[in-house]
Design a protein around this motif. Structure first.
Motif, PDB file in Angstrom:
ATOM      1  N   ASP A 117       6.909  12.785   0.471  1.00  0.00           N
ATOM      2  CA  ASP A 117       5.886  12.340   1.415  1.00  0.00           C
ATOM      3  C   ASP A 117       5.270  11.053   0.877  1.00  0.00           C
ATOM      4  N   VAL A 118       5.816   9.944   1.300  1.00  0.00           N
ATOM      5  CA  VAL A 118       5.344   8.623   0.853  1.00  0.00           C
ATOM      6  C   VAL A 118       5.360   7.693   2.055  1.00  0.00           C
ATOM      7  N   GLU A 119       4.311   6.953   2.235  1.00  0.00           N
ATOM      8  CA  GLU A 119       4.295   5.945   3.290  1.00  0.00           C
ATOM      9  C   GLU A 119       3.955   4.595   2.671  1.00  0.00           C
ATOM     10  N   LEU A 120       4.670   3.588   3.087  1.00  0.00           N
ATOM     11  CA  LEU A 120       4.488   2.239   2.534  1.00  0.00           C
ATOM     12  C   LEU A 120       3.947   1.311   3.626  1.00  0.00           C
ATOM     13  N   ASP A 142       0.853  -1.179   0.000  1.00  0.00           N
ATOM     14  CA  ASP A 142       0.000   0.000   0.000  1.00  0.00           C
ATOM     15  C   ASP A 142       0.897   1.240   0.000  1.00  0.00           C
ATOM     16  N   ASN A 144      -3.958  10.004  -3.837  1.00  0.00           N
ATOM     17  CA  ASN A 144      -2.727   9.764  -3.077  1.00  0.00           C
ATOM     18  C   ASN A 144      -2.612   8.321  -2.586  1.00  0.00           C
ATOM     19  N   ARG A 200       2.297  11.494   7.982  1.00  0.00           N
ATOM     20  CA  ARG A 200       2.816  12.074   6.742  1.00  0.00           C
ATOM     21  C   ARG A 200       4.078  12.867   7.056  1.00  0.00           C
ATOM     22  N   ARG A 201       4.852  13.117   6.039  1.00  0.00           N
ATOM     23  CA  ARG A 201       6.129  13.806   6.222  1.00  0.00           C
ATOM     24  C   ARG A 201       5.941  15.096   7.032  1.00  0.00           C
ATOM     25  N   GLN A 236       0.907   5.363   0.008  1.00  0.00           N
ATOM     26  CA  GLN A 236       0.092   6.562   0.194  1.00  0.00           C
ATOM     27  C   GLN A 236       1.003   7.766   0.379  1.00  0.00           C
ATOM     28  N   GLY A 237       0.426   8.933   0.240  1.00  0.00           N
ATOM     29  CA  GLY A 237       1.193  10.157   0.475  1.00  0.00           C
ATOM     30  C   GLY A 237       1.035  11.127  -0.675  1.00  0.00           C
TER      31      GLY A 237
END
Lengths: 989, 213
Positions: free
Chosen positions: A741-744, A661, A711, B42-43, A663-664
């Motif tokens: 800004d990415v989250e896995l 997944d 996103n 988030r960042r 997102q970001g």
């Protein structure tokens, strides 16, 4: 029955008898005996034959350093060769056999080797088997291998279990002798977490073997009281029958606990052995010292025993080594043996000391006991056919005196047991004071105490041990008060070094286990092997299962003398793990047989089991290979499943594909950088095929990317690379572009995913989903994706196809998997839905020309795979630059093609190499290889994918597929890799 | 469309032995129905995430591998600026419910089905864990509410220590990827067999429990 058993208890329980056999003969011993002590009590002197010369050998020691008394223990599947009789704890029903002899221990024809002794010297193999060179592989090596080896391992599967465990402590004490007990007690009483390991089944070390007094009480009794107190401390663990065999980085130690070796067989759910990994803040090395023999003629004869071992047998096991036991020494310690023997009413015909002077206290004690003393004397020869019967002693004037004796206690002094001090790079240093190597260069967390540090006095051992224990406790934050020093009886610990008797008669041995003699060392020295390391390897000294515990020091000293150097100048004696042999089973632990490694089961595994699926382990996963019906063979099943899909509808669990997944706010930009093709342009509600490259331009992985929100993307990866892709992406996210800004989130386990494929798949899903989603072609075209609630839980649907048919993948939360697959089957019942397995999945993807693991093999580029058009020229991405290297863009690189046999009944094999017709099979003529093959149910013959030099330009050409492994050469036609529905009309229907 | 309810299995440990060896040295209970959501800030939005979580659940997000709870919701730190939020019996809707609260400052992923979870207690649970995980689970070093991401028999697991049970003493939870549930269970049974292993209900029809000698 037991002529050598003395009166008194020692540390054995005489109220119980234990029956055992040795070479088929019945004997009895007592609880607390070892096999060696029980055989010695029974008057058995010869236990084994030596490795090379097959000389009769008896018992030399009373511990794990034993080089001679190696036996086969137990029988059948539990038969274990090379077991040291000196550490085998006696149990009722024990069976042991001598080894390395034929036909019997008493009459061993192998002893003829002794006659060849002048030939069988150091370097014999290297010098003898040089010519003719062609003989080596066919003649010499098989012969040598047949002659080599000791004992016979059981060829049956090991019926016992083994396990591993981890322990952590403030202080690890290695050795349960006086120094170790004092250290453990000081730290344990302070409240520190303490582990004390001792390889013996009785703590106390030499306190059980010697008659000593501590604070007015018997030393062995003191040890027992301390052990009891340690066991009562809440944070202290006493681990007996446990050998710390190795020191490793990070203050980690390996230890082997022999949980059930003292039992006939392990109890229910008990392992035979347990391998411990112990992490300790501090370590006290209190491993004691190993006694060294003296090299003289006949020093290997049964009846010759180390003097300290004699005291162990007399005092602990109440066994005398023989009726008339002489003593030969050059240090004070040997005299204790003579006194203990006399006090046990064993005749000592002579006390032979190489020194001309001895301490007055020893002399007076000897005189009081009426001991015959021979000072300045040496034994030239111990003779006797089956064991010692007499000694030739040369006195200080050179006269030879014959001493009648059936046993001889020998000691050349004690070597600190430095083995564990050198595992992490410590280099023991020579000590002139002790004539031995002592630990040096230890890491800050280890300290050696007592005899292991070269302090052979009991008072010193107790004092240094307690101090080390206190210090370890303080380092862990516990206050340990200084205790009043314990009072001990006086002792004499002096002596001189006596390595060998120069004018020995008869054969003398330095290394008993490998039959290495002073002559072997002399040859090695003469031939230039002056380094201790080379000398050891050339002569095989110290290379037996005992790892030179009784021979390395004498060998070192002799080599120094032979090369005219001081012992300190010859280097040092370092050891490597393991200290004593560790069974492979213990290293494997529970990971054997079906438990060799963990196995991932698919969410529909139990349902597949209920359908009679045949399973196959593929990577980490166990997957349904096929769903055979009745007595179908694999081909019939394959044909039925594939045609069932192609003509109707089928369902397959594809949950094993990795799912990530993403997102970001920068998710799209991030994916553009990791995929070769553009992802950010993907509309919400659509999926796209993507390929990732490695930095070096080679294809890393492929899969689909679905976009659920601006996103929010969900990637699929191949099953094999799921973990590696996540690792790769995390590296990119955290290290390469931390500003994005990415989250896995790995979500493979969250979603169960089922491929529903075939022209009737839409009908099935409409029946299944009802009004939950509109999946008409107009609303849900090829490569559409959607998330919606279904049966009260979220579901995801993707219109993607691996089979080449109209197909969907339905994802449901994993707990719903069982219900979902049953619902799918129920919904498809009227459509004749077929469940299909990995075999049919593979066949259909080959028919469709889809690449998989065999093609994404770490050597292929996107262009090789026919995917060059996916490499975007509009953006930068990982692997872009290096993918354009000349070598990777050469027009003659092997590229993906299809092949079919010219004779349609022929079978293709993966791995076959392509050759032009008539070309000789050689590397120079190699034009590529077959990567995947299948019988194609759709086409009715075998087909394959492969890589052929300039392949796409050679469609229609006839070449050979040469398989030297099977001897199968097949003439094939080069085809497009897409055998089925090349226009993709079925996908979009 | 629905299948026969009795056919349906939801437990990851269905069909596995409920007792191994003699005694109750280790008592395991499967945790079913726990809603799990992964929250990754988030960042640059960690502070906002913490503020929202404090305001809505009265929990201070742990800044490390620890667990904090407030009412039915608990947060466990599993990576920098990343937590697992759990809620008893809330189902897959829990993650969905977090999106309106946190969607602007965090990425939310539903992991309610991703794990097979066993709560372990009993007098010999530490001795058993010593065989399974390479970390120190002593009471002084592995405190209450501490969690570790570690390995168990070559499987990645999360291990949490809970408050001791008044009846059975030390209590832990071990989380493993759902596909590895059977392998974890086998490892546990092997490790705990000498002390006696019991898996408490749910061991009903859908779980098909049986005794292993």
């Amino acid at each position: 029955m037991n002529p050598n058993r003395l009166d008194g208890e020692g540390a054995i329980r005489r109220d119980r008898n234990l029956a055992f056999t040795f070479d088929g003969k019945r004997y009895t011993g007592h609880p607390g005996d070892t096999l060696a002590s029980a055989l010695l009590a029974a008057g058995v002197r010869t236990l084994a034959r030596s490795f090379k010369y097959h000389r009769p050998r008896g018992i030399l020691t009373a511990g794990s350093e034993e080089p001679n008394a190696l036996v086969e223990l137990r029988s059948g599947a539990r038969r274990e060769p090379n077991t040291r009789a000196t550490v085998i704890e006696l149990f009722d029903g024990l069976e042991a056999r001598s080894q390395n002899r034929w036909p019997s221990l008493g009459l061993d024809l192998g002893a003829v080797n002794s006659l060849l002794a002048p030939l069988l010297v150091a370097g014999f193999y290297y010098k003898t088997f040089m010519w003719p060179a062609a003989f080596w592989e066919k003649v010499y090596e098989p012969l040598i291998r047949r002659a080599a080896g000791l004992g016979r391992a059981s060829l049956e599967p090991d019926p016992d279990t083994y396990e591993k465990a981890h322990a952590f402590c403030d202080l690890l004490v290695i050795g349960g002798g006086p120094a170790g007990l004092a250290a453990a007690l000081a730290a344990g009483r302070a409240g520190a977490r303490v582990i004390l390991c001792d390889e013996d089944f009785l703590a106390g070390g030499r306190l059980n073997a010697d008659r000593r007094e501590i604070d007015g009480q018997d030393g062995a009794l003191w040890a027992r009281h301390v052990t009891d107190e340690l066991a009562s401390l809440p944070e202290t663990r006493v681990m007996l029958r446990t050998t710390v065999f190795g020191a490793y980085d990070g203050n980690t130690f390996g230890a082997l606990e022999r949980v059930s070796d003292h039992l006939r067989e392990p109890g229910p759910h008990q392992p035979r052995q347990r391998l411990w990994k112990i992490v300790a803040r501090r370590t006290v090395l209190a491993a004691g010292a190993l006694e060294r023999p003296i090299v003289f003629g006949g020093n290997d004869r049964p009846g010759v025993m180390l003097a300290g071992a004699v005291r162990t047998y007399v005092n602990r096991f109440r066994v005398r080594p023989g009726g008339r036991t002489a003593v030969f020494t050059a240090c004070d310690d040997g005299w204790k043996t003579a006194f203990d023997l006399l006090d046990a009413h064993v005749e000592v015909p002579a006390m032979i000391d190489a020194r001309r002077e001895i301490p007055a206290t020893l002399a007076s004690q000897a005189t009081r006991r009426g001991l015959r003393i021979m000072l300045g004397a040496h034994i030239r020869d111990a003779h006797g056919a089956r064991g010692v019967s007499g000694l030739d002693v040369r006195d200080e004037r050179g006269r030879i005196t014959h001493v009648a004796a059936d046993a001889l206690a020998v000691t050349g002094g004690w070597n600190p047991n430095t083995a564990l001090s050198s595992h992490l790079g410590g280099r023991p240093r020579w000590s002139e004071a002790t004539h031995a190597f002592v630990p040096a260069g230890l890491s800050g967390s280890m300290i050696a105490v007592g005899a292991a540090a070269g302090d052979f006095s009991l008072a010193g051992a107790l004092r240094c041990g307690a101090a080390a224990g206190r210090e370890a406790a303080r380092a862990a934050g516990f206050e340990a008060p200084v205790q009043t020093p314990l009072r001990v009886d006086d002792e004499a610990v002096g002596g001189t070094a006596l390595w060998f008797v120069a004018d020995s008669r008869g054969k003398a041995f330095v290394d008993f286990q490998h039959d290495v003699t002073p002559q072997d060392l002399a040859i090695a020295a003469r031939e230039g092997f002056h380094s201790a390391e080379l000398l050891k390897r050339y002569t095989t000294l110290g290379m037996g299962t005992d790892q030179g515990k009784t021979s390395a020091m004498n060998g070192h000293a002799l080599a120094a003398i032979l090369t005219g150097r001081a012992a300190a100048d010859l280097g040092t004696i370092a050891a490597r793990p393991p200290y004593t042999p560790v069974a492979i089973g213990a290293l494997a632990g529970t990971h054997r047989g079906p438990h060799f490694r963990p196995c991932r089961l698919t969410p529909s595994h139990r349902w597949a089991q209920s359908r009679g699926a045949a399973f196959i382990d593929a990577g980490d996963w166990r997957r349904a290979r096929a769903f055979p019906i009745g007595g179908e063979d694999w081909k019939r099943t394959l044909v039925r499943e594939v045609l069932g899909v192609r003509n109707g509808v089928g369902v397959c669990d594809v949950s094993t594909l990795g799912k990530i997944d993403v997102q970001g706010a920068d998710a799209g930009a991030f994916l553009d950088r990791v995929y070769a093709n553009v992802i950010s342009s993907l509309p919400v509600g659509k999926a796209r095929y993507g390929i990732m490259l490695r930095e070096d331009g080679i294809v890393f992985d492929d899969g689909t990317v679905a976009r659920f929100a601006a996103n929010h993307f969900v990637l699929s990866t191949t099953t094999a690379h799921a973990g590696k892709v996540l690792q790769h992406l995390e590296h990119a996210r955290q290290v390469l572009w931390p500003e994005l800004d990415v989250e896995l989130a790995p979500v493979t386990e969250q979603w169960a995913q089922f491929a529903v494929a075939g022209p009737r798949s839409r009908a099935l899903l409409e029946a299944l989903l009802g009004g939950a989603a509109d999946i008409s072609h107009a609303a849900f075209p090829y490569l559409a994706c959607a998330e919606f609630p279904w049966q009260g839980r979220p579901a995801r649907l993707f219109r993607i196809s691996f089979s080449g048919e109209l197909a969907y993948e339905l994802a449901v939360p994993a707990r719903n998997a069982d219900a979902a697959i049953r619902s799918i089957m129920a919904a498809g019942e009227s459509l004749a839905v077929v469940p299909y397995g990995l075999e049919a999945l593979g066949a259909m993807r080959i028919e469709k020309g889809h690449v998989a693991g065999a093609e994404l093999n770490g050597t292929t580029t996107a262009r090789d795979l026919g995917l060059g058009r996916m490499m975007s020229a509009q953006k930068d991405y990982i692997g872009r630059v290096l993918a354009d290297r000349p070598g990777l863009t050469a027009p003659d690189r092997p590229a993906l093609i299809g092949v079919k046999p010219l004779r349609l009944e022929a079978t293709l094999r993966a791995g076959a190499h392509f050759l032009r017709p008539g070309a000789q099979p050689s590397l120079g003529n190699d034009e590529g290889f077959v990567s995947s093959v299948t019988f194609s149910p759709t086409l009715g013959h075998w087909i394959g994918l492969g890589f052929l030099s300039a392949g796409p330009a050679r469609i229609g050409e006839r070449i050979a597929a040469h398989d030297p492994l099977s001897g199968n050469d097949v003439a094939v036609e080069v085809t497009s890799p897409v055998f089925y529905d090349p226009d993709g009309a079925r996908l979009r229907s | 469309m629905s299948a026969e309810p009795t056919d349906i299995v939801t437990s990851a440990f269905a069909g596995l032995p409920c007792e191994v060896g003699r005694g109750r040295g280790v008592i395991a209970t499967e945790r079913e129905g726990l809603a799990i959501a992964r929250i990754a800030a988030r960042r640059g939005r960690k502070g906002t995430v913490a503020q929202v979580l404090r305001a809505n659940f009265d929990i201070e997000p742990p800044d490390g591998p620890r667990r904090a709870s407030g009412g039915e919701v608990a947060l466990a730190g599993i990576a920098p600026e990343t937590w697992l939020a759990t809620r008893e019996g809330a189902g897959n809707g829990f993650a969905q419910s977090l999106r309106p609260l946190l969607g602007h400052c965090a990425s939310i992923a539903d992991l309610s089905d991703a794990y097979a979870i066993l709560r372990l207690t009993g007098p010999d649970v530490r001795a058993t864990l010593a065989k399974l995980v390479p970390i120190d689970v002593h009471a002084l070093t592995f405190g209450v509410n501490v969690l570790a991401q570690t390995v168990c028999g070559y499987m990645s697991v999360m291990l949490w220590r809970l408050e001791d049970s008044a009846q059975w003493g030390p209590t832990f939870e071990i989380w493993v990827g759902r596909s590895l549930a059977v392998s974890l269970h086998e490892a546990l049974c092997q490790g705990a067999a000498e002390f006696g292993f019991v898996r408490e209900p749910p061991c009903g029809p859908a779980h098909d429990g049986r005794r292993m000698a």
